[in-house]
Every structure is written in C-alpha cells, then in structure tokens.
Design a protein around this motif. Structure first.
Motif, PDB file in Angstrom:
ATOM      1  N   GLY A  65       2.198   2.780   7.509  1.00  0.00           N
ATOM      2  CA  GLY A  65       0.892   3.165   7.000  1.00  0.00           C
ATOM      3  C   GLY A  65       0.309   4.321   7.808  1.00  0.00           C
ATOM      4  N   PRO A  66      -0.667   4.958   7.194  1.00  0.00           N
ATOM      5  CA  PRO A  66      -1.259   4.667   5.888  1.00  0.00           C
ATOM      6  C   PRO A  66      -0.350   5.065   4.726  1.00  0.00           C
ATOM      7  N   GLY A  67      -0.787   4.692   3.523  1.00  0.00           N
ATOM      8  CA  GLY A  67      -0.023   5.006   2.324  1.00  0.00           C
ATOM      9  C   GLY A  67      -0.325   4.025   1.223  1.00  0.00           C
ATOM     10  N   SER A  68       0.563   3.959   0.243  1.00  0.00           N
ATOM     11  CA  SER A  68       0.413   3.048  -0.891  1.00  0.00           C
ATOM     12  C   SER A  68       0.439   1.604  -0.404  1.00  0.00           C
ATOM     13  N   TYR A  69      -0.559   0.822  -0.780  1.00  0.00           N
ATOM     14  CA  TYR A  69      -0.620  -0.579  -0.338  1.00  0.00           C
ATOM     15  C   TYR A  69       0.629  -1.341  -0.766  1.00  0.00           C
ATOM     16  N   THR A  70       0.985  -1.219  -2.045  1.00  0.00           N
ATOM     17  CA  THR A  70       2.154  -1.944  -2.552  1.00  0.00           C
ATOM     18  C   THR A  70       3.429  -1.400  -1.931  1.00  0.00           C
ATOM     19  N   GLY A  71       3.549  -0.082  -1.859  1.00  0.00           N
ATOM     20  CA  GLY A  71       4.744   0.529  -1.302  1.00  0.00           C
ATOM     21  C   GLY A  71       4.975   0.119   0.140  1.00  0.00           C
ATOM     22  N   LEU A  72       3.930   0.139   0.949  1.00  0.00           N
ATOM     23  CA  LEU A  72       4.073  -0.238   2.345  1.00  0.00           C
ATOM     24  C   LEU A  72       4.535  -1.681   2.494  1.00  0.00           C
ATOM     25  N   ARG A  73       3.983  -2.558   1.682  1.00  0.00           N
ATOM     26  CA  ARG A  73       4.368  -3.971   1.767  1.00  0.00           C
ATOM     27  C   ARG A  73       5.842  -4.152   1.409  1.00  0.00           C
ATOM     28  N   ILE A  74       6.320  -3.400   0.423  1.00  0.00           N
ATOM     29  CA  ILE A  74       7.734  -3.505   0.030  1.00  0.00           C
ATOM     30  C   ILE A  74       8.638  -3.067   1.177  1.00  0.00           C
ATOM     31  N   GLY A  75       8.337  -1.920   1.774  1.00  0.00           N
ATOM     32  CA  GLY A  75       9.177  -1.413   2.849  1.00  0.00           C
ATOM     33  C   GLY A  75       9.170  -2.308   4.074  1.00  0.00           C
ATOM     34  N   VAL A  76       8.002  -2.736   4.492  1.00  0.00           N
ATOM     35  CA  VAL A  76       7.903  -3.585   5.678  1.00  0.00           C
ATOM     36  C   VAL A  76       8.550  -4.943   5.426  1.00  0.00           C
ATOM     37  N   SER A  77       8.361  -5.497   4.241  1.00  0.00           N
ATOM     38  CA  SER A  77       8.983  -6.788   3.924  1.00  0.00           C
ATOM     39  C   SER A  77      10.508  -6.687   3.942  1.00  0.00           C
ATOM     40  N   ALA A  78      11.039  -5.602   3.395  1.00  0.00           N
ATOM     41  CA  ALA A  78      12.490  -5.408   3.377  1.00  0.00           C
ATOM     42  C   ALA A  78      13.039  -5.295   4.799  1.00  0.00           C
ATOM     43  N   VAL A  79      12.362  -4.535   5.640  1.00  0.00           N
ATOM     44  CA  VAL A  79      12.817  -4.363   7.019  1.00  0.00           C
ATOM     45  C   VAL A  79      12.695  -5.668   7.796  1.00  0.00           C
ATOM     46  N   LYS A  80      11.626  -6.399   7.572  1.00  0.00           N
ATOM     47  CA  LYS A  80      11.485  -7.702   8.217  1.00  0.00           C
ATOM     48  C   LYS A  80      12.660  -8.612   7.850  1.00  0.00           C
ATOM     49  N   GLY A  81      13.013  -8.623   6.575  1.00  0.00           N
ATOM     50  CA  GLY A  81      14.124  -9.459   6.132  1.00  0.00           C
ATOM     51  C   GLY A  81      15.431  -9.076   6.784  1.00  0.00           C
ATOM     52  N   MET A  82      15.708  -7.760   6.827  1.00  0.00           N
ATOM     53  CA  MET A  82      16.945  -7.297   7.462  1.00  0.00           C
ATOM     54  C   MET A  82      16.942  -7.586   8.956  1.00  0.00           C
ATOM     55  N   GLY A 108       2.688  24.645  17.043  1.00  0.00           N
ATOM     56  CA  GLY A 108       1.259  24.749  16.793  1.00  0.00           C
ATOM     57  C   GLY A 108       0.684  23.396  16.441  1.00  0.00           C
ATOM     58  N   THR A 109      -0.497  23.394  15.866  1.00  0.00           N
ATOM     59  CA  THR A 109      -1.157  22.153  15.460  1.00  0.00           C
ATOM     60  C   THR A 109      -0.756  21.780  14.047  1.00  0.00           C
ATOM     61  N   VAL A 110      -0.407  20.535  13.845  1.00  0.00           N
ATOM     62  CA  VAL A 110      -0.072  20.008  12.521  1.00  0.00           C
ATOM     63  C   VAL A 110      -1.157  19.034  12.105  1.00  0.00           C
ATOM     64  N   CYS A 111      -1.656  19.220  10.894  1.00  0.00           N
ATOM     65  CA  CYS A 111      -2.594  18.273  10.291  1.00  0.00           C
ATOM     66  C   CYS A 111      -1.835  17.529   9.194  1.00  0.00           C
ATOM     67  N   ALA A 112      -1.534  16.268   9.430  1.00  0.00           N
ATOM     68  CA  ALA A 112      -0.901  15.436   8.411  1.00  0.00           C
ATOM     69  C   ALA A 112      -2.011  14.770   7.606  1.00  0.00           C
ATOM     70  N   ALA A 113      -1.979  14.928   6.295  1.00  0.00           N
ATOM     71  CA  ALA A 113      -3.068  14.424   5.458  1.00  0.00           C
ATOM     72  C   ALA A 113      -2.522  13.788   4.188  1.00  0.00           C
ATOM     73  N   LEU A 114      -2.976  12.584   3.902  1.00  0.00           N
ATOM     74  CA  LEU A 114      -2.654  11.887   2.664  1.00  0.00           C
ATOM     75  C   LEU A 114      -3.930  11.719   1.855  1.00  0.00           C
ATOM     76  N   ASP A 115      -3.849  11.957   0.558  1.00  0.00           N
ATOM     77  CA  ASP A 115      -5.007  11.823  -0.313  1.00  0.00           C
ATOM     78  C   ASP A 115      -5.359  10.350  -0.442  1.00  0.00           C
ATOM     79  N   ALA A 116      -6.515   9.959   0.104  1.00  0.00           N
ATOM     80  CA  ALA A 116      -6.964   8.567   0.064  1.00  0.00           C
ATOM     81  C   ALA A 116      -7.913   8.303  -1.098  1.00  0.00           C
ATOM     82  N   ARG A 117      -8.084   9.310  -1.954  1.00  0.00           N
ATOM     83  CA  ARG A 117      -9.004   9.205  -3.084  1.00  0.00           C
ATOM     84  C   ARG A 117     -10.440   8.982  -2.571  1.00  0.00           C
TER      85      ARG A 117
END
Length: 218
Positions: A65-82, A108-117
């Motif tokens: 995270g941050p990111g898609s709520y559903t997407g993050l849960r899928i990835g973390v759950s899969a890694v937890k299982g493995m 230089g400086t990097v600004c990482a930005a995700l659209d949070a609506r």
C-alpha cells in the motif's frame, strides 16, 4: 538471495524474480481480469521461465500500500499463503517506495503519486542519487494543495497520479517519468525489498493509509 515479488496494487498485475540484484524473470498483465484469477498462474510462469523451484526462494516481497483496497488484499493474502506453506520470510514494500525504484537511473527528487480520488493523492518524496533511494517524506494521503507546499521544482513525478500532479503544478518545471517507468512493477518492489528487513507471513500487513469509501461514508 532470490526474491519473488508481486504487485497487485493497481489495475495491472506483475510478478518478478530477482537474484542478488539481477532481474531473472518478470510477468506483467494489464488485461482487465481480476488479480485473483491471474496472479498464481503468473507466479508459476515466472518461476518456470527462470528454472527456479519454489524451495529455492529466500524471500517473498509484496507491495502493501497504498493502492487498490481489493488488489492489495489479494497480493498480501497470496504472499502470506506462500510464506506459511514454505516457511519463507516476507518483506512488505511501500507502493510509493517501489515506484521510486523505477527511477534509479535518474538523479534528483522523485515524487511518487497515486490518484486517491476525492481531490487527494497518495504521495511521498524520495531522493535518488547514484542508484540509491532515500526517503524524504512519509507516505500520506493529502490534497494537491498540501502537496504543493512540499513539492520542489524540477522533481520527477511517477505513479498513476503523475499526470495529474504534472498538470496541476505546470509552473514547477516538473519532469514526467516515461510511460515505461511510470507505473508499479514487481521488479522494483523486489529491488526495494533487498534493502528492507524481513518479517514472518503472520506479521505481514496491508497499509491502506486511508479508510475505504464505505468506512468514510459510514
């Protein structure tokens, strides 16, 4: 050290295998299918293409995270299982930090930005120099106005909110990361994980950085 990393924080899904800082294999899909339908097949293909067996994996990495709520849960759950099945250590990687690792070829400086609506972005600032990434600010959800108070001129912007930030602050001489380096990739999460501590599968958690829409409305 062999790291298997996955990223499901956005509409795209990716999986990568990195050994001692060298990318061995990577799979990337942006085809509209749910991550739950594609991720494990991608993991199998990524390992097979590099001729690496599951038992050879030293660490698992996943964007938390941050990111898609559903997407993050899928990835973390899969890694937890493995992790639990193979007794493999894990590393949770900030999605924003992994984006900064896309740009280690730049200085230089990097600004990482995700659209949070709702008029906000998930964002953090990083310094990149000599291929090394140093965090300047913590991950946060903030308004564009608040970001404008800390965003330096000439920064490189990346993430799915990069164009929004680039347009909003057209007077800052910002640089827009090339499309190939702008979005989340599992390989960058793996490279970031090499510099981060490991935890057990039980300790791995998602970092949403904001309540879900349903929770906010309630």
């Amino acid at each position: 050290m062999i790291i298997l990393a996955v990223d499901t924080s956005s509409k795209a899904c990716s999986c990568a295998l990195v050994k001692d800082g060298v990318l061995l294999s990577e799979s990337y899909l942006h085809v509209g299918l749910t991550h739950s339908a594609t991720l494990m097949g991608m993991v199998e293909d990524t390992l097979a293409h590099a001729s690496v067996a599951p038992g050879e994996i030293d660490r698992l990495a996943v964007t938390t995270g941050p990111g898609s709520y559903t997407g993050l849960r899928i990835g973390v759950s899969a890694v937890k299982g493995m992790a639990l099945a193979g007794a493999i250590a894990c590393t949770g990687v900030s999605t924003l930090l992994s984006l900064a690792y896309n740009l280690t070829c730049w200085e230089g400086t990097v600004c990482a930005a995700l659209d949070a609506r709702v008029g906000q972005v998930f964002t953090a600032l990083f310094s990149v120099k000599g291929g090394e990434v140093t965090r300047l600010t913590e991950d946060d959800a903030m308004t564009l106005e608040a970001l404008g108070e800390i965003l330096p001129a000439g920064a490189m912007v990346c993430g799915d909110g990069a164009e929004l930030v680039f347009r909003t602050f057209s007077d800052r001489a910002l640089r827009l990361a090339p499309a190939a380096l702008r979005y989340q990739r599992a390989s960058s999460a793996a490279f970031a994980a090499e510099q981060l501590p490991a935890v057990s599968g039980e300790e791995l958690t998602v970092e949403y950085h904001r309540l879900s829409q349903a929770e906010r409305e309630r």
